[in-house]
Design a protein around this motif. Structure first.
Motif, short mmCIF file in Angstrom:
data_model
loop_
_atom_site.label_atom_id
_atom_site.label_comp_id
_atom_site.label_asym_id
_atom_site.label_seq_id
_atom_site.Cartn_x
_atom_site.Cartn_y
_atom_site.Cartn_z
N ILE A 59 0.82 -1.22 0.10
CA ILE A 59 -0.07 -0.04 0.07
C ILE A 59 0.95 1.37 0.11
O ILE A 59 0.82 2.03 -0.69
CB ILE A 59 -1.23 0.06 1.26
CG1 ILE A 59 -1.91 -1.30 1.33
CG2 ILE A 59 -1.62 1.48 1.38
CD1 ILE A 59 -2.98 -1.46 2.36
N ALA A 62 2.39 1.47 -3.20
CA ALA A 62 1.68 2.26 -4.37
C ALA A 62 1.57 3.76 -4.29
O ALA A 62 1.50 4.44 -5.10
CB ALA A 62 0.21 1.60 -4.21
N CYS A 63 1.43 4.27 -3.07
CA CYS A 63 1.50 5.72 -2.97
C CYS A 63 2.80 6.22 -3.42
O CYS A 63 2.64 7.44 -4.12
CB CYS A 63 1.48 6.11 -1.45
SG CYS A 63 -0.31 5.78 -0.69
N LEU A 80 -2.81 9.30 3.18
CA LEU A 80 -3.14 8.12 3.45
C LEU A 80 -3.05 7.69 5.01
O LEU A 80 -4.05 7.25 5.55
CB LEU A 80 -2.41 7.23 2.88
CG LEU A 80 -2.46 5.44 3.33
CD1 LEU A 80 -3.69 5.03 2.65
CD2 LEU A 80 -1.30 4.55 2.50
N LEU A 130 -11.19 -0.52 1.74
CA LEU A 130 -9.55 -0.04 1.19
C LEU A 130 -9.59 0.09 -0.50
O LEU A 130 -8.93 0.77 -0.66
CB LEU A 130 -8.83 -1.31 1.82
CG LEU A 130 -7.26 -1.13 1.34
CD1 LEU A 130 -6.75 0.16 2.01
CD2 LEU A 130 -6.59 -2.31 1.91
N THR A 133 -10.18 3.76 -0.91
CA THR A 133 -8.98 4.50 -0.23
C THR A 133 -7.78 4.36 -1.09
O THR A 133 -7.16 5.52 -1.40
CB THR A 133 -8.81 3.82 1.38
OG1 THR A 133 -9.80 4.08 1.88
CG2 THR A 133 -7.54 4.62 1.55
N LEU A 134 -7.66 3.13 -1.46
CA LEU A 134 -6.56 3.13 -2.59
C LEU A 134 -6.76 3.89 -4.03
O LEU A 134 -5.86 4.78 -4.53
CB LEU A 134 -6.24 1.93 -2.96
CG LEU A 134 -5.69 0.62 -1.97
CD1 LEU A 134 -5.71 -0.68 -2.53
CD2 LEU A 134 -4.09 1.23 -1.76
N HIS A 137 -6.00 7.81 -2.95
CA HIS A 137 -4.68 8.34 -2.54
C HIS A 137 -3.54 7.74 -3.72
O HIS A 137 -2.57 8.15 -3.62
CB HIS A 137 -4.29 7.60 -1.35
CG HIS A 137 -5.01 8.26 -0.12
ND1 HIS A 137 -5.07 9.82 0.19
CD2 HIS A 137 -5.95 7.71 0.61
CE1 HIS A 137 -5.91 9.85 1.36
NE2 HIS A 137 -6.45 8.76 1.40
N VAL A 138 -3.76 6.84 -4.60
CA VAL A 138 -2.89 6.13 -5.50
C VAL A 138 -3.21 6.95 -6.85
O VAL A 138 -4.41 6.75 -7.35
CB VAL A 138 -2.71 4.83 -5.26
CG1 VAL A 138 -1.79 4.33 -6.27
CG2 VAL A 138 -2.50 4.56 -4.11
N PRO A 180 -6.25 -1.37 -7.90
CA PRO A 180 -6.43 -1.42 -6.38
C PRO A 180 -6.41 -2.94 -6.08
O PRO A 180 -6.09 -3.22 -4.71
CB PRO A 180 -7.65 -0.78 -5.98
CG PRO A 180 -7.77 0.32 -7.20
CD PRO A 180 -7.08 -0.51 -8.48
N VAL A 183 -3.11 -4.62 -4.80
CA VAL A 183 -2.49 -4.00 -4.08
C VAL A 183 -3.37 -4.80 -2.54
O VAL A 183 -2.88 -5.31 -1.75
CB VAL A 183 -2.62 -2.67 -3.79
CG1 VAL A 183 -1.84 -2.12 -2.63
CG2 VAL A 183 -1.83 -1.83 -5.01
N LEU A 184 -4.72 -4.76 -3.00
CA LEU A 184 -5.35 -5.42 -1.75
C LEU A 184 -4.87 -7.07 -1.67
O LEU A 184 -4.87 -7.54 -0.45
CB LEU A 184 -7.21 -5.20 -2.04
CG LEU A 184 -7.78 -6.23 -1.27
CD1 LEU A 184 -7.86 -5.46 0.35
CD2 LEU A 184 -9.31 -5.72 -1.59
#
Length: 375
Positions: A59, A62-63, A80, A130, A133-134, A137-138, A180, A183-184
């Motif tokens: 996570i 990824a940011c 994040l 999530l 959220t990803l 922020h990404v 996403p 990443v999850l």
């Protein structure tokens, strides 16, 4: 300018999983990105070659890669972790603030409501928040177009096979359009979280098999002799610790050893590998170029990849001084610390992560450029 100063420096970055301990990585990444910009401003050529991560490390990764610049990456990381901080009443005990995460973490996971089906559950929390959220922020378009290699791992539940998802070809691994859900998948730690399906196959958290994806970062480096390489590994679990005095401490130490960076446990083996690779290099020089067929060239390239181990910079978040006597662990960083998203703990970890990384990386950069110090 010296030969060392004129070389481009390629940085590889490896980020471990560890739940809320990932706040350390947030602070440390701020320090790294800030130092990269500071030294680049002085004329040094610095390239972030690869970022490899597992679980919460994926996570954070990824940011970093899903950003337009280092400054943008820092802003995304900070935003994040602001969102992942669980607001708790300040007058509560630390244990109560930590354990509030059992009831969910906005933007990350929520408890399942179907208690009547509990006998058939394979997970406890819904992690779909999530994904949102990803997405916030990404910058996934920037991530997939980035010249920095992005690599995250997950393990297939049925076959037990470790899978890597990368934004550009990496060795024999084909590129994937990172979304996403990839990443999850890397952070789908059971039994709390459900597996994540990728291409019809269920995937669990990579930390179950290998919490430190060093191999992917090493594979991203080439053997160009005109390039310097630095592999930065951010370790969320200490290599050394004080002898446990009760069962809780024993369980905590088992947890650390299970999720820690195994490479640090055998430096002698790493040195022997480097010596062997140097011997192979010396012998290869004596062989006429036309005597090296395609098979031998491939094996020579494979052997040379491992020499990069000599350039690893370890950042130990819980014992950065690495003295002969292990530091006493902060009580908030025990095995239950993975779920401690309380404001005080998250802020401390971000602050300490920045300091630890800055104190280790700044001299590493300065020594590489013959002791140049920042003003």
């Amino acid at each position: 300018m010296s030969e060392i100063s004129s070389k481009q420096l390629e940085i590889g970055l490896v980020l471990q999983g560890g739940g809320a301990l990932g706040a350390y990585e947030c602070g440390a990444l701020n320090a790294l990105l800030e130092l990269m910009d500071q030294f680049a401003a002085r004329g040094h050529k610095i390239v972030l070659k690869v970022v490899a991560g597992a679980s919460i490390g994926s996570i954070n990764a990824a940011c970093v890669v899903g950003a337009r610049s280092n400054a943008d990456a820092r802003a995304r990381l900070n935003a994040l972790w602001d969102d992942l901080t669980l607001e708790t009443p300040p007058f509560w005990t630390h244990a109560a603030q930590r354990d509030l995460a059992y009831f969910g973490l906005p933007g990350f996971y929520t408890p399942r409501p179907d208690f009547w089906a509990a006998p058939t559950w394979t997970y406890v929390y819904d992690t779909r928040p999530l994904l949102v959220t990803l997405g916030r922020h990404v910058d996934f378009a920037a991530l997939n177009a980035s010249t920095t290699a992005f690599a995250v791992t997950a393990v297939e539940v049925v076959s037990g096979t470790m899978r890597a998802f990368v934004n550009q070809p990496l060795g024999k691994i084909a590129a994937t359009k990172i979304e996403p859900r990839h990443v999850l998948a890397s952070g789908s730690l059971p039994p709390g979280f459900p597996w994540t399906e990728i291409e019809g196959m269920p995937h669990w958290d990579a930390g179950l098999v290998d919490n430190t994806p060093l191999g992917l970062a090493i594979d991203a480096f080439n053997t160009d002799p005109d390039v310097d390489r630095m592999l930065v590994v951010m370790n969320l679990y200490p290599l050394r610790a004080r002898l446990p005095r009760n069962l809780a401490a024993v369980e905590d130490r088992m947890h650390e050893l299970s999720f820690g960076n195994r490479l640090r446990q055998d430096h002698d083996t790493a040195r022997r590998i480097n010596a062997l690779v140097e011997t192979i290099d010396d012998l290869a020089v004596l062989v006429p170029p036309d005597a090296l067929d395609e098979r031998l060239r491939a094996r020579l390239y494979e052997a040379r990849r491992y020499k990069i181990i000599d350039a690893i910079v370890n950042i130990d978040m819980q014992d950065p001084a690495a003295t002969l006597i292990p530091a006493a662990q902060n009580p908030a960083d025990d095995k239950d610390g993975m779920r401690d998203f309380s404001p005080e703990t998250v802020q401390r970890r971000r602050r300490d992560g920045f300091k630890f990384a800055h104190d280790i990386l700044r001299p590493a950069f300065e020594n590489r450029w013959r002791g140049e110090a920042l003003p």
